[in-house]
Design a protein around this motif. Structure first.
Motif, PDB file in Angstrom:
ATOM      1  N   ARG A 241     -73.102   6.475  31.334  1.00 38.55           N
ATOM      2  CA  ARG A 241     -71.681   6.525  31.682  1.00 38.55           C
ATOM      3  C   ARG A 241     -70.803   6.690  30.450  1.00 38.55           C
ATOM      4  NH1 ARG A 241     -73.832   2.184  34.759  1.00 38.55           N
ATOM      5  NH2 ARG A 241     -74.109   2.774  36.953  1.00 38.55           N
TER       6      ARG A 241
ATOM      7  N   ASN B 106     -67.356   8.691  29.702  1.00 36.77           N
ATOM      8  CA  ASN B 106     -67.499  10.084  30.140  1.00 36.77           C
ATOM      9  C   ASN B 106     -66.335  10.526  31.012  1.00 36.77           C
ATOM     10  OD1 ASN B 106     -69.948  10.114  28.827  1.00 36.77           O
ATOM     11  ND2 ASN B 106     -71.180   9.994  30.687  1.00 36.77           N
ATOM     12  N   GLN B 107     -65.979   9.705  31.989  1.00 39.29           N
ATOM     13  CA  GLN B 107     -64.933  10.094  32.941  1.00 39.29           C
ATOM     14  C   GLN B 107     -63.578  10.247  32.265  1.00 39.29           C
ATOM     15  OE1 GLN B 107     -65.454  11.156  36.023  1.00 39.29           O
ATOM     16  NE2 GLN B 107     -67.630  10.851  35.541  1.00 39.29           N
TER      17      GLN B 107
END
Length: 227
Positions: free
Chosen positions: A51, A113-114
């Motif tokens: 993530r 990441n987002q």
């Protein structure tokens, strides 16, 4: 320079962030966190959910594959100013494909990441700049694959040395090895004893003088003739 300023400077020089407007870069820095990894400590294991990706502020990180018997194959060594695990952001299956260990005591920036993908979604210019840098890196990696698959061990070692050569005059130079011979051998896909034999050959040929991790290149032209 304080840690925050150092973090911002390294991010700006990295290909993932060079094309971002300052406001978006500041937002990523504000949402990022610092991670300390001790020498030999595992940062993440193969198959764990991915993530985040990371930028090395200080130290070095080893990316490896470890067999069920405990045998380790070093895939890469990530030094200060470089990122790793970023490619997983763009894959459907977000799992780490390798293990990451501290090669020495290291300080990392951990980036969501987002958060990064959201910035790209809102900035077409940054996406195009990133695409150009990714293409250049892909070209370099294809050359690395060619080096490992087509050229012989001597050629690979000489290219490795030439890439790290600092000229002291037109035909002499210095090479400072910041990695152990075992790690260098792993990166070149040769055995440590093969590396030692190849270095000894270059010494016997009058090309190198070895002083610990410092290599004195007595003739750059002769060294390049081994490529």
């Amino acid at each position: 320079m304080d840690t925050k300023s150092h973090e911002a400077a390294l991010l700006r020089r990295n290909y993932l962030f060079a094309g971002l407007p300052q406001q978006e870069l500041d937002g990523i820095i504000d949402s990022a966190s610092l991670v300390t990894v001790r020498a030999g400590e595992m940062l993440f294991n193969r198959g764990e959910p991915a993530r985040h990706f990371f930028l090395v502020l200080e130290g070095r990180i080893e990316l490896s594959l470890v067999s069920s018997l405990g045998d380790k194959k070093i895939i890469d060594v990530i030094s200060s100013g470089n990122t790793f695990a970023e490619a997983i952001m763009f894959q459907h299956q977000s799992l780490f494909p390798v293990c990451a260990f501290g090669m020495e005591n290291s300080l990392l920036v951990k980036i969501e990441n987002q958060k990064y993908l959201a910035v790209l979604t809102d900035n077409a210019g940054a996406c195009l700049a990133l695409l150009g840098d990714v293409c250049r890196r892909l070209h370099w990696q294809l050359q690395e694959i060619e080096n490992l698959s087509i050229t012989n061990a001597t050629h690979r070692l000489v290219r490795f040395l030439v890439d790290r050569l600092e000229l002291t005059n037109p035909d002499k130079g210095l090479i400072e090895l910041d990695l152990s011979r075992q790690v260098i051998a792993a990166r070149l896909s040769i055995k440590p004893e093969t590396l030692s034999r190849l270095l000894r050959r270059l010494v016997d040929e009058g090309v190198l003088q070895v002083d610990g991790r410092q290599l004195n290149v007595m003739s750059v032209d002769k060294l390049k003739q081994f490529e």
